[in-house]
Write a protein that holds these residues in place. Structure first.
Motif, mmCIF file in Angstrom:
data_model
loop_
_atom_site.group_PDB
_atom_site.id
_atom_site.type_symbol
_atom_site.label_atom_id
_atom_site.label_comp_id
_atom_site.label_asym_id
_atom_site.label_seq_id
_atom_site.Cartn_x
_atom_site.Cartn_y
_atom_site.Cartn_z
ATOM 1 N N ASP A 1 34.022 -79.122 4.430
ATOM 2 C CA ASP A 1 34.749 -79.053 5.695
ATOM 3 C C ASP A 1 33.776 -78.629 6.806
ATOM 4 O O ASP A 1 34.122 -77.883 7.716
ATOM 5 C CB ASP A 1 35.960 -78.135 5.614
ATOM 6 C CG ASP A 1 35.673 -76.775 4.987
ATOM 7 O OD1 ASP A 1 34.484 -76.429 4.818
ATOM 8 O OD2 ASP A 1 36.633 -76.059 4.668
ATOM 9 N N GLY A 2 32.554 -79.140 6.706
ATOM 10 C CA GLY A 2 31.487 -78.748 7.614
ATOM 11 C C GLY A 2 31.679 -79.212 9.036
ATOM 12 O O GLY A 2 31.127 -78.604 9.968
ATOM 13 N N GLY A 3 32.439 -80.312 9.244
ATOM 14 C CA GLY A 3 32.651 -80.776 10.601
ATOM 15 C C GLY A 3 33.264 -79.712 11.493
ATOM 16 O O GLY A 3 32.932 -79.606 12.681
ATOM 17 N N LEU A 4 34.161 -78.911 10.927
ATOM 18 C CA LEU A 4 34.787 -77.832 11.697
ATOM 19 C C LEU A 4 33.754 -76.822 12.168
ATOM 20 O O LEU A 4 33.767 -76.380 13.317
ATOM 21 C CB LEU A 4 35.833 -77.126 10.825
ATOM 22 C CG LEU A 4 37.048 -77.929 10.379
ATOM 23 C CD1 LEU A 4 37.846 -77.136 9.352
ATOM 24 C CD2 LEU A 4 37.917 -78.278 11.572
ATOM 25 N N TYR A 5 32.843 -76.460 11.263
ATOM 26 C CA TYR A 5 31.882 -75.395 11.568
ATOM 27 C C TYR A 5 30.731 -75.898 12.430
ATOM 28 O O TYR A 5 30.223 -75.158 13.285
ATOM 29 C CB TYR A 5 31.387 -74.779 10.259
ATOM 30 C CG TYR A 5 32.507 -74.117 9.511
ATOM 31 C CD1 TYR A 5 32.927 -72.828 9.830
ATOM 32 C CD2 TYR A 5 33.214 -74.807 8.522
ATOM 33 C CE1 TYR A 5 33.990 -72.233 9.178
ATOM 34 C CE2 TYR A 5 34.272 -74.223 7.858
ATOM 35 C CZ TYR A 5 34.664 -72.941 8.197
ATOM 36 O OH TYR A 5 35.719 -72.359 7.553
ATOM 37 N N TYR A 6 30.323 -77.144 12.242
ATOM 38 C CA TYR A 6 29.316 -77.702 13.138
ATOM 39 C C TYR A 6 29.848 -77.740 14.570
ATOM 40 O O TYR A 6 29.151 -77.388 15.522
ATOM 41 C CB TYR A 6 28.922 -79.111 12.696
ATOM 42 C CG TYR A 6 27.999 -79.148 11.506
ATOM 43 C CD1 TYR A 6 26.774 -78.469 11.529
ATOM 44 C CD2 TYR A 6 28.329 -79.861 10.364
ATOM 45 C CE1 TYR A 6 25.919 -78.506 10.439
ATOM 46 C CE2 TYR A 6 27.472 -79.903 9.264
ATOM 47 C CZ TYR A 6 26.275 -79.224 9.316
ATOM 48 O OH TYR A 6 25.437 -79.256 8.237
ATOM 49 N N GLU A 7 31.096 -78.168 14.724
ATOM 50 C CA GLU A 7 31.670 -78.260 16.061
ATOM 51 C C GLU A 7 31.821 -76.873 16.686
ATOM 52 O O GLU A 7 31.650 -76.708 17.901
ATOM 53 C CB GLU A 7 33.028 -78.969 16.008
ATOM 54 C CG GLU A 7 33.572 -79.396 17.351
ATOM 55 C CD GLU A 7 32.742 -80.492 18.019
ATOM 56 O OE1 GLU A 7 32.855 -80.620 19.256
ATOM 57 O OE2 GLU A 7 31.986 -81.210 17.322
ATOM 58 N N ALA A 8 32.125 -75.861 15.870
ATOM 59 C CA ALA A 8 32.265 -74.491 16.365
ATOM 60 C C ALA A 8 30.925 -73.782 16.508
ATOM 61 O O ALA A 8 30.880 -72.639 16.979
ATOM 62 C CB ALA A 8 33.170 -73.690 15.431
ATOM 63 N N ARG A 9 29.814 -74.459 16.093
ATOM 64 C CA ARG A 9 28.468 -73.863 16.118
ATOM 65 C C ARG A 9 28.387 -72.640 15.218
ATOM 66 O O ARG A 9 27.710 -71.663 15.492
ATOM 67 C CB ARG A 9 28.056 -73.466 17.533
ATOM 68 C CG ARG A 9 27.666 -74.621 18.455
ATOM 69 C CD ARG A 9 28.827 -75.485 18.868
ATOM 70 N NE ARG A 9 28.475 -76.373 19.986
ATOM 71 C CZ ARG A 9 29.270 -77.336 20.427
ATOM 72 N NH1 ARG A 9 30.483 -77.534 19.883
ATOM 73 N NH2 ARG A 9 28.884 -78.102 21.437
ATOM 74 N N THR A 10 29.086 -72.698 14.079
ATOM 75 C CA THR A 10 29.135 -71.539 13.177
ATOM 76 C C THR A 10 28.860 -71.933 11.730
ATOM 77 O O THR A 10 29.368 -71.292 10.807
ATOM 78 C CB THR A 10 30.525 -70.855 13.248
ATOM 79 O OG1 THR A 10 31.542 -71.821 12.921
ATOM 80 C CG2 THR A 10 30.781 -70.269 14.626
ATOM 81 N N MET A 11 28.062 -72.990 11.487
ATOM 82 C CA MET A 11 27.825 -73.442 10.119
ATOM 83 C C MET A 11 27.177 -72.343 9.277
ATOM 84 O O MET A 11 27.511 -72.171 8.105
ATOM 85 C CB MET A 11 26.947 -74.694 10.112
ATOM 86 C CG MET A 11 26.821 -75.350 8.744
ATOM 87 S SD MET A 11 28.409 -75.914 8.128
ATOM 88 C CE MET A 11 27.939 -76.659 6.590
ATOM 89 N N GLY A 12 26.263 -71.609 9.829
ATOM 90 C CA GLY A 12 25.703 -70.447 9.135
ATOM 91 C C GLY A 12 24.909 -70.760 7.895
ATOM 92 O O GLY A 12 24.895 -69.965 6.957
#
Length: 318
Positions: free
Chosen positions: A301-312
């Protein structure tokens, strides 16, 4: 300090409207800075699903040669949600389609990602576009009803992932006007893998993987707004360094010999076509002690975190 007659902030019950004038005021609830953030949610368990794969493949399970249907990797009971889910935002399934049979695929999802484990057939999207798929292909179907039909003398078996739990949590229906099917042929995937293995990895590269995207999503390097898809490879005798990221991951074992993953300190042995669940934030590594290359398909579900700039993403040094 609290006096004997006062209650701590954390122990206060939800506040309510004292004299509601209508139903909207009656529905209001008030929390505070001590009790609003102490919600307990059971952790997402690291797990290897083998039973749904065996059932779909007709091995030691109820799926006989005429069986057509879906076999979900569902751990909603562990997650405490009322809809099927493998992780809070993703649901993995296996699909089996008997020779000549059809399977309806109509999910409350923004799209679906498919990998063909065995057999061949066709997929017809809601808009009428037809894909002819075969073993080793990957394809994406947009939101809406689709029909899959198996061709040839043997049953077709596929693995698929959707973001149904994400939409169920929000109570949403999908709507992505202009979205269209995408088809990745096995020969093209193999050529991309070979091209990567002939190149020199840059410093800090996390592995040797093909990442799938489309004309529509290429700016985000995703296949769906919420989900990312990659086919990772491990040469014989190699391991992928321990790392972590804020997205959860669902891994399909495509090929491997004596391989295993280590997730949050737990060894997870691979088996043919099993689905591995890697919880968000869990340190994990993949190990191939065998004599042939290991291939494993990963949906995050990386698309959510890439868009939020929070992939970490970070290597853990374990």
């Amino acid at each position: 300090m609290c006096s004997g007659n006062e209650r701590s902030m954390a122990a206060l019950p939800p506040g309510r409207c004292a004299m509601p004038a209508d139903a909207a005021q009656e529905r209001a609830r008030y929390f505070n800075s001590a009790n609003a953030f102490n919600i307990h949610l059971d952790p997402v368990p690291a797990r290897v699903f083998t039973e749904p794969a065996a059932a779909a493949l007709g091995v030691d399970g109820p799926a006989g040669p005429a069986t057509t249907g879906f076999f979900a990797c569902d751990q909603s009971a562990r997650l405490g949600c009322s809809w099927p889910a493998t992780t809070p935002f993703m649901l993995a399934r296996y699909a089996r389609i008997a020779p000549g049979a059809s399977l309806d695929a109509d999910f409350v999802a923004s799209g679906s990602i498919w990998y063909v484990i065995a057999g061949s057939g066709q997929a017809r999207s809601d808009a009428g576009e037809v894909l002819d798929w075969a073993c080793g292909d990957v394809f994406y179907l947009p939101a809406g009803a689709a029909i899959l039909r198996a061709g040839g003398p043997r049953a077709a078996v596929l693995w698929l992932v959707t973001d149904e739990p994400l939409l169920a949590y929000h109570g949403l229906r999908p709507s992505r006007p202009g979205d269209a099917p995408v088809h990745f042929r096995s020969a093209d995937i193999a050529a991309e893998i070979d091209r990567i293995h002939r190149s020199v990895p840059d410093a800090g590269t996390s592995g040797l993987a093909v990442v799938f995207s489309s004309e529509t999503m290429q700016q985000r390097r995703n296949l769906m707004p919420a989900l990312t898809l990659s086919l990772n490879t491990l040469p014989p005798g190699c391991a992928q360094a321990s790392h972590r990221h804020n997205s959860a991951a669902l891994t399909l074992v495509v090929a491997g010999e004596g391989c295993h993953s280590r997730v949050d300190g737990q060894d997870c042995p691979w088996s043919d076509w099993a689905t591995l669940v890697t919880p968000a934030g869990a340190p994990h590594s993949h190990h191939n002690p065998g004599s042939r290359r290991a291939d494993f398909l990963i949906v995050q579900d990386g698309g959510l975190y890439y868009e939020a700039r929070t992939m970490g993403f970070a290597f853990t040094g374990d």
